[in-house]
Design a protein around this motif. Structure first.
Motif, PDB file in Angstrom:
ATOM      1  N   LEU A   1       0.838  -1.195   0.000  1.00 15.38           N
ATOM      2  CA  LEU A   1       0.000   0.000   0.000  1.00 15.38           C
ATOM      3  C   LEU A   1       0.872   1.244   0.000  1.00 15.38           C
ATOM      4  CD1 LEU A   1      -2.612  -0.977   2.741  1.00 15.38           C
ATOM      5  CD2 LEU A   1      -2.919  -1.041   0.270  1.00 15.38           C
ATOM      6  N   THR A   2       0.364   2.291  -0.610  1.00 16.64           N
ATOM      7  CA  THR A   2       1.054   3.578  -0.497  1.00 16.64           C
ATOM      8  C   THR A   2       0.813   4.101   0.917  1.00 16.64           C
ATOM      9  OG1 THR A   2      -0.866   4.873  -1.198  1.00 16.64           O
ATOM     10  CG2 THR A   2       0.636   4.101  -2.944  1.00 16.64           C
ATOM     11  N   GLU A   3       1.595   5.082   1.323  1.00 12.33           N
ATOM     12  CA  GLU A   3       1.401   5.675   2.647  1.00 12.33           C
ATOM     13  C   GLU A   3      -0.014   6.208   2.796  1.00 12.33           C
ATOM     14  OE1 GLU A   3       4.077   8.570   4.544  1.00 12.33           O
ATOM     15  OE2 GLU A   3       5.642   7.736   3.249  1.00 12.33           O
ATOM     16  N   ARG A   4      -0.479   6.871   1.761  1.00 12.28           N
ATOM     17  CA  ARG A   4      -1.818   7.466   1.792  1.00 12.28           C
ATOM     18  C   ARG A   4      -2.896   6.386   1.901  1.00 12.28           C
ATOM     19  NH1 ARG A   4      -4.274  11.953   3.430  1.00 12.28           N
ATOM     20  NH2 ARG A   4      -6.168  12.313   2.276  1.00 12.28           N
ATOM     21  N   GLN A   5      -2.768   5.309   1.122  1.00 10.45           N
ATOM     22  CA  GLN A   5      -3.750   4.236   1.180  1.00 10.45           C
ATOM     23  C   GLN A   5      -3.794   3.604   2.570  1.00 10.45           C
ATOM     24  OE1 GLN A   5      -2.252   1.910  -2.062  1.00 10.45           O
ATOM     25  NE2 GLN A   5      -3.708   2.760  -3.540  1.00 10.45           N
ATOM     26  N   ALA A   6      -2.634   3.400   3.177  1.00 10.88           N
ATOM     27  CA  ALA A   6      -2.587   2.833   4.522  1.00 10.88           C
ATOM     28  C   ALA A   6      -3.250   3.778   5.521  1.00 10.88           C
ATOM     29  CB  ALA A   6      -1.147   2.543   4.931  1.00 10.88           C
ATOM     30  N   LEU A   7      -2.963   5.073   5.427  1.00 13.58           N
ATOM     31  CA  LEU A   7      -3.549   6.061   6.323  1.00 13.58           C
ATOM     32  C   LEU A   7      -5.069   6.072   6.192  1.00 13.58           C
ATOM     33  CD1 LEU A   7      -3.073   8.492   8.283  1.00 13.58           C
ATOM     34  CD2 LEU A   7      -3.041   9.931   6.242  1.00 13.58           C
ATOM     35  N   VAL A   8      -5.558   6.071   4.968  1.00 10.84           N
ATOM     36  CA  VAL A   8      -7.003   6.093   4.722  1.00 10.84           C
ATOM     37  C   VAL A   8      -7.646   4.802   5.215  1.00 10.84           C
ATOM     38  CG1 VAL A   8      -8.762   6.080   2.896  1.00 10.84           C
ATOM     39  CG2 VAL A   8      -6.905   7.756   2.834  1.00 10.84           C
ATOM     40  N   LEU A   9      -6.994   3.679   4.987  1.00 12.90           N
ATOM     41  CA  LEU A   9      -7.547   2.393   5.425  1.00 12.90           C
ATOM     42  C   LEU A   9      -7.651   2.332   6.949  1.00 12.90           C
ATOM     43  CD1 LEU A   9      -8.646  -0.078   4.030  1.00 12.90           C
ATOM     44  CD2 LEU A   9      -6.385  -1.101   4.145  1.00 12.90           C
ATOM     45  N   VAL A  10      -6.649   2.841   7.642  1.00 10.84           N
ATOM     46  CA  VAL A  10      -6.695   2.886   9.118  1.00 10.84           C
ATOM     47  C   VAL A  10      -7.845   3.793   9.559  1.00 10.84           C
ATOM     48  CG1 VAL A  10      -5.487   3.717  11.179  1.00 10.84           C
ATOM     49  CG2 VAL A  10      -4.287   2.317   9.501  1.00 10.84           C
ATOM     50  N   ALA A  11      -7.976   4.953   8.930  1.00 12.05           N
ATOM     51  CA  ALA A  11      -9.029   5.904   9.307  1.00 12.05           C
ATOM     52  C   ALA A  11     -10.420   5.347   8.998  1.00 12.05           C
ATOM     53  CB  ALA A  11      -8.827   7.229   8.589  1.00 12.05           C
ATOM     54  N   ALA A  12     -10.520   4.500   7.986  1.00 13.12           N
ATOM     55  CA  ALA A  12     -11.812   3.948   7.576  1.00 13.12           C
ATOM     56  C   ALA A  12     -12.106   2.597   8.218  1.00 13.12           C
ATOM     57  CB  ALA A  12     -11.840   3.816   6.057  1.00 13.12           C
ATOM     58  N   ALA A  13     -11.183   2.079   9.006  1.00 14.14           N
ATOM     59  CA  ALA A  13     -11.314   0.730   9.564  1.00 14.14           C
ATOM     60  C   ALA A  13     -12.517   0.562  10.475  1.00 14.14           C
ATOM     61  CB  ALA A  13     -10.040   0.353  10.318  1.00 14.14           C
ATOM     62  N   ASP A  14     -12.958   1.641  11.092  1.00 10.76           N
ATOM     63  CA  ASP A  14     -14.093   1.528  12.022  1.00 10.76           C
ATOM     64  C   ASP A  14     -15.444   1.539  11.313  1.00 10.76           C
ATOM     65  OD1 ASP A  14     -14.270   4.171  11.240  1.00 10.76           O
ATOM     66  OD2 ASP A  14     -14.151   4.999  13.261  1.00 10.76           O
ATOM     67  N   GLY A  15     -15.433   1.610   9.989  1.00 12.19           N
ATOM     68  CA  GLY A  15     -16.680   1.565   9.229  1.00 12.19           C
ATOM     69  C   GLY A  15     -17.327   2.916   9.022  1.00 12.19           C
ATOM     70  N   ALA A  16     -16.629   3.996   9.343  1.00 15.09           N
ATOM     71  CA  ALA A  16     -17.183   5.338   9.173  1.00 15.09           C
ATOM     72  C   ALA A  16     -17.460   5.607   7.694  1.00 15.09           C
ATOM     73  CB  ALA A  16     -16.210   6.376   9.720  1.00 15.09           C
ATOM     74  N   SER A  17     -18.367   6.522   7.440  1.00 12.87           N
ATOM     75  CA  SER A  17     -18.701   6.879   6.055  1.00 12.87           C
ATOM     76  C   SER A  17     -17.517   7.563   5.386  1.00 12.87           C
ATOM     77  CB  SER A  17     -19.909   7.816   6.033  1.00 12.87           C
ATOM     78  OG  SER A  17     -19.539   9.083   6.554  1.00 12.87           O
ATOM     79  N   LEU A  18     -17.540   7.598   4.077  1.00  9.73           N
ATOM     80  CA  LEU A  18     -16.467   8.274   3.338  1.00  9.73           C
ATOM     81  C   LEU A  18     -16.395   9.749   3.729  1.00  9.73           C
ATOM     82  CD1 LEU A  18     -16.886   6.749  -0.241  1.00  9.73           C
ATOM     83  CD2 LEU A  18     -15.289   6.071   1.545  1.00  9.73           C
ATOM     84  N   THR A  19     -17.548  10.355   3.932  1.00 12.01           N
ATOM     85  CA  THR A  19     -17.594  11.769   4.316  1.00 12.01           C
ATOM     86  C   THR A  19     -16.943  11.984   5.678  1.00 12.01           C
ATOM     87  OG1 THR A  19     -19.639  12.002   3.048  1.00 12.01           O
ATOM     88  CG2 THR A  19     -19.139  13.753   4.628  1.00 12.01           C
ATOM     89  N   ALA A  20     -17.228  11.084   6.614  1.00 16.83           N
ATOM     90  CA  ALA A  20     -16.639  11.203   7.958  1.00 16.83           C
ATOM     91  C   ALA A  20     -15.126  10.994   7.907  1.00 16.83           C
ATOM     92  CB  ALA A  20     -17.282  10.192   8.897  1.00 16.83           C
ATOM     93  N   VAL A  21     -14.674  10.023   7.117  1.00 19.34           N
ATOM     94  CA  VAL A  21     -13.239   9.770   6.987  1.00 19.34           C
ATOM     95  C   VAL A  21     -12.568  10.976   6.336  1.00 19.34           C
ATOM     96  CG1 VAL A  21     -11.482   8.294   5.939  1.00 19.34           C
ATOM     97  CG2 VAL A  21     -13.547   7.263   6.920  1.00 19.34           C
ATOM     98  N   ALA A  22     -13.214  11.548   5.328  1.00 21.94           N
ATOM     99  CA  ALA A  22     -12.660  12.733   4.654  1.00 21.94           C
ATOM    100  C   ALA A  22     -12.530  13.891   5.631  1.00 21.94           C
ATOM    101  CB  ALA A  22     -13.541  13.121   3.472  1.00 21.94           C
ATOM    102  N   ALA A  23     -13.522  14.071   6.480  1.00 23.50           N
ATOM    103  CA  ALA A  23     -13.471  15.155   7.475  1.00 23.50           C
ATOM    104  C   ALA A  23     -12.326  14.915   8.455  1.00 23.50           C
ATOM    105  CB  ALA A  23     -14.803  15.249   8.221  1.00 23.50           C
ATOM    106  N   ARG A  24     -12.139  13.667   8.888  1.00 25.17           N
ATOM    107  CA  ARG A  24     -11.033  13.339   9.817  1.00 25.17           C
ATOM    108  C   ARG A  24      -9.674  13.660   9.211  1.00 25.17           C
ATOM    109  NH1 ARG A  24     -12.390   7.185  11.420  1.00 25.17           N
ATOM    110  NH2 ARG A  24     -14.473   7.607  12.176  1.00 25.17           N
ATOM    111  N   LEU A  25      -9.545  13.373   7.914  1.00 25.01           N
ATOM    112  CA  LEU A  25      -8.241  13.536   7.258  1.00 25.01           C
ATOM    113  C   LEU A  25      -8.104  14.869   6.527  1.00 25.01           C
ATOM    114  CD1 LEU A  25      -7.745   9.919   5.852  1.00 25.01           C
ATOM    115  CD2 LEU A  25      -6.840  10.907   7.955  1.00 25.01           C
ATOM    116  N   GLY A  26      -9.154  15.685   6.560  1.00 27.94           N
ATOM    117  CA  GLY A  26      -9.087  17.007   5.935  1.00 27.94           C
ATOM    118  C   GLY A  26      -8.949  16.941   4.426  1.00 27.94           C
ATOM    119  N   THR A  27      -9.723  16.085   3.804  1.00 30.17           N
ATOM    120  CA  THR A  27      -9.667  15.941   2.350  1.00 30.17           C
ATOM    121  C   THR A  27     -11.087  15.759   1.821  1.00 30.17           C
ATOM    122  OG1 THR A  27      -8.584  14.728   0.565  1.00 30.17           O
ATOM    123  CG2 THR A  27      -9.294  13.429   2.450  1.00 30.17           C
ATOM    124  N   THR A  28     -11.214  15.358   0.576  1.00 32.52           N
ATOM    125  CA  THR A  28     -12.549  15.201  -0.019  1.00 32.52           C
ATOM    126  C   THR A  28     -12.988  13.742  -0.002  1.00 32.52           C
ATOM    127  OG1 THR A  28     -11.757  14.833  -2.265  1.00 32.52           O
ATOM    128  CG2 THR A  28     -12.101  17.128  -1.587  1.00 32.52           C
TER     129      THR A  28
END
Length: 154
Positions: free
Chosen positions: A79-106
């Motif tokens: 995985l790229t660094e970004r993919q790993a970061l996003v996967l960790v942030a999304a691991a709890d099942g949060a919506s894409l919008t919630a994960v985007a808000a956590r990581l400050g992206t779209t």
């Protein structure tokens, strides 16, 4: 079953291999126009509309060997660094919008990163609702992201 003359079969095999008409001509010692004419005859015999369709039909009819389908399995690349970061942030099942808000992206960037991770982890062929959990589990199994206990402690 359609039968192709040897020269048409030879040209079709090279087209299927990704060679251009110019490269085929150089390889077979015929002109570019000769390759085009030979290939067009093969298209007509197969009833194909274009080169990809011709290859598809030839594989279906057993004229050309089919390519083995790649089964989901180990990633070709980690995985790229970004993919790993996003996967960790999304691991709890949060919506894409919630994960985007956590990581400050779209939301779109999160979806794109997850999609790339699914491919690299070999879970892209799973049903839509199972991909994320399978990707998280596979990434943890391979040691690409931290176990759930370390995530909570951090």
């Amino acid at each position: 079953m359609t039968k192709l003359p040897p020269r048409e079969l030879e040209v079709l095999k090279l087209v299927a291999g990704g060679f251009t008409h110019k490269e085929i001509g150089e390889r077979l010692g015929i002109t570019h126009k000769g390759v085009t004419a030979t290939f067009n005859r093969a298209l007509l015999r197969l009833g194909a509309l274009n080169a990809p369709h011709a290859v598809h039909l030839a594989v279906q009819e057993g004229i050309l060997p089919g390519r083995a389908r790649r089964r989901p399995g180990p990633a070709r690349q980690p995985l790229t660094e970004r993919q790993a970061l996003v996967l960790v942030a999304a691991a709890d099942g949060a919506s894409l919008t919630a994960v985007a808000a956590r990581l400050g992206t779209t939301r779109q960037q999160i979806a794109s990163s997850l999609s790339g991770a699914y491919i690299r982890l070999g879970v892209h062929g799973l049903p839509r609702g199972e991909k994320r959990a399978a990707a998280v589990a596979e990434a943890r199994r391979r040691g690409l992201i931290p176990p759930a206990e370390q995530e909570r402690a951090a």
